[in-house]
Design an enzyme around this catalytic site. Sequence first.
Site, PDB file in Angstrom:
ATOM      1  N   HIS A 113      -7.186  -3.519   5.319  1.00 52.92           N
ATOM      2  CA  HIS A 113      -6.607  -2.113   5.142  1.00 52.92           C
ATOM      3  C   HIS A 113      -7.480  -1.450   4.204  1.00 52.92           C
ATOM      4  CE1 HIS A 113      -4.236   0.466   2.600  1.00 52.92           C
ATOM      5  NE2 HIS A 113      -3.521   0.728   3.676  1.00 52.92           N
ATOM      6  N   ASN A 114      -7.816  -2.064   3.025  1.00 51.75           N
ATOM      7  CA  ASN A 114      -8.418  -1.354   2.112  1.00 51.75           C
ATOM      8  C   ASN A 114     -10.007  -1.057   2.220  1.00 51.75           C
ATOM      9  OD1 ASN A 114      -6.148  -1.800   0.579  1.00 51.75           O
ATOM     10  ND2 ASN A 114      -7.071  -2.475  -1.391  1.00 51.75           N
ATOM     11  N   SER A 169       0.898  -1.189   0.041  1.00 49.55           N
ATOM     12  CA  SER A 169       0.044  -0.006   0.099  1.00 49.55           C
ATOM     13  C   SER A 169       0.643   1.249   0.082  1.00 49.55           C
ATOM     14  CB  SER A 169      -0.938  -0.243   1.383  1.00 49.55           C
ATOM     15  OG  SER A 169      -1.725   1.151   1.332  1.00 49.55           O
ATOM     16  N   GLU A 228      -9.958   1.743   4.729  1.00 50.10           N
ATOM     17  CA  GLU A 228      -9.491   2.954   3.626  1.00 50.10           C
ATOM     18  C   GLU A 228     -10.678   3.382   2.906  1.00 50.10           C
ATOM     19  OE1 GLU A 228      -7.822   3.085  -0.908  1.00 50.10           O
ATOM     20  OE2 GLU A 228      -6.371   2.202   0.483  1.00 50.10           O
ATOM     21  N   LYS A 255      -4.232  -6.973   4.014  1.00 42.65           N
ATOM     22  CA  LYS A 255      -4.254  -5.862   3.016  1.00 42.65           C
ATOM     23  C   LYS A 255      -5.903  -5.523   2.635  1.00 42.65           C
ATOM     24  CE  LYS A 255      -2.824  -2.806  -0.109  1.00 42.65           C
ATOM     25  NZ  LYS A 255      -3.829  -2.659  -1.153  1.00 42.65           N
TER      26      LYS A 255
END
Length: 479
Positions: free
Chosen positions: A184-185, A127, A188, A181
């Site tokens: 994480h997204n 990222s 986001e 990840k």
Amino acid sequence: MIGLAVMGENLALNMESKGFTVAVYNRTVPGVEEGVAQRFVEGRGQGKNFIGNEDLADFIGSIERPRKIMMMIKAGKPVDGMIAELLPLLDPGDTLIDGGNTHFPDTNRRTALLESKGMYYIGTGVSGGEQGALHGPSIMPGGSKAAWESVKPILQSISAKVNGDSCCDWIGENGAGHFVKMVHNGIEYGDMQLICEAYYIMKVLLQMSAQEMHEVFKTWNEGELNSYLVEITSEILAYEENGEPLVEKILDTAGQKGTGKWTAITALDLGIPLTLIGEAVFARCLSAQKEERVTASKILDGPKPVFTGDKEAFIEDIRNALFASKIVSYAQGFVLMREAANEYGWALNYGGIAQVWRGGCIIRSAFLKEIKDAFATNPDLAHLLLDHYFEKKVEAAQGGWRNAVGTAIANGIPVPALASALTYYDGYRSERLPANLLQAQRDYFGAHTYERLDKPRGEFFHTDWTGKGGKTSSSTYNV
């Protein structure tokens, strides 16, 4: 490095700048131009330690054994196709690294495949976008643990650093890296939607100009809300084209690549209330229905936004709403990761994940240090809202949070993520919820049974609510 689009090219440059010689290759498929690797070596890579190849076999032959090959190509079938081409050319002990936004079940499958052939597979989240890839991204590797020590010097050297600590560490086996990840997204998605709602309240209700909002976000970024996304929001609002704010000329339909959706679907599969991120995904879907919304705006009625009160005080309420909701977003993400660790047998280091996210990545923010500290103090922390720091911060913010959400709703301004975060908070802090009535309904129409407050947990009951049913109950309590 296989794949010389924006991320692959910049990661390769980052690696070379840290003293590594990097072989580069760009696959040739319909729609992809030829000669990319050679042009890169003669362009941005000129005079540097790169080996360019247009032939896959030559590319493999140029790499020192045991080979370490990173793929930065489109997730899905292209990765499977690339693996199929590579396998006959690789040797036992070689390591293949997938740095794309791959769905974690695919990484589970591919890790098993490579390991069955005596090779290693690393599925790693990366990222930070273009600049992060070049100067230091956040990196989340998982997969074959036996390969970690061999790739660790490379990945940690190119990662972002915060106070000298690398924003790259081993996440876990199989698809753990890509799972983290994915979360994480999802966070986001939530962060971006929350910021957009704060902007929209100021724009529509307070009638603030882009320049005024730029100043607000700039100030917010100097305090508790300090983060990459708040920082770039301030810069976006200040950007003008022909003397007018560019942001107001951009069509209000949002795109997405699927990782937020995967996060929400996984939460449903695992039974975790990831409400805020789910609303952020649905908000993008609703934004895409532009033509319908234009039609509906001429038919459906609602309140006309009118603000009366102390403008500066209300802006502070919006800040509190954004800050508290961000805490909820991260908290929900960490709950999802904890449940996934239980489900898939991963030993996730939650404080370590917070450290990995502190620099380089899109969701980097000041309070990730507090998240890291919370798990360092209590590795078994069930929920971030139960940590003393976050409990007190939300307690201090909730008056403004409630006022901002309530005022927006009263004025017909959609704030799905801010409101969802607040209702989640209220649900989580409730000793009792109305699910007792829901269980009665399920038992009434489907004989799904229920538990009782005055009986031990695990003991189930069924009532013949109408006097016309039998005593047989369903064996599917969880349906």
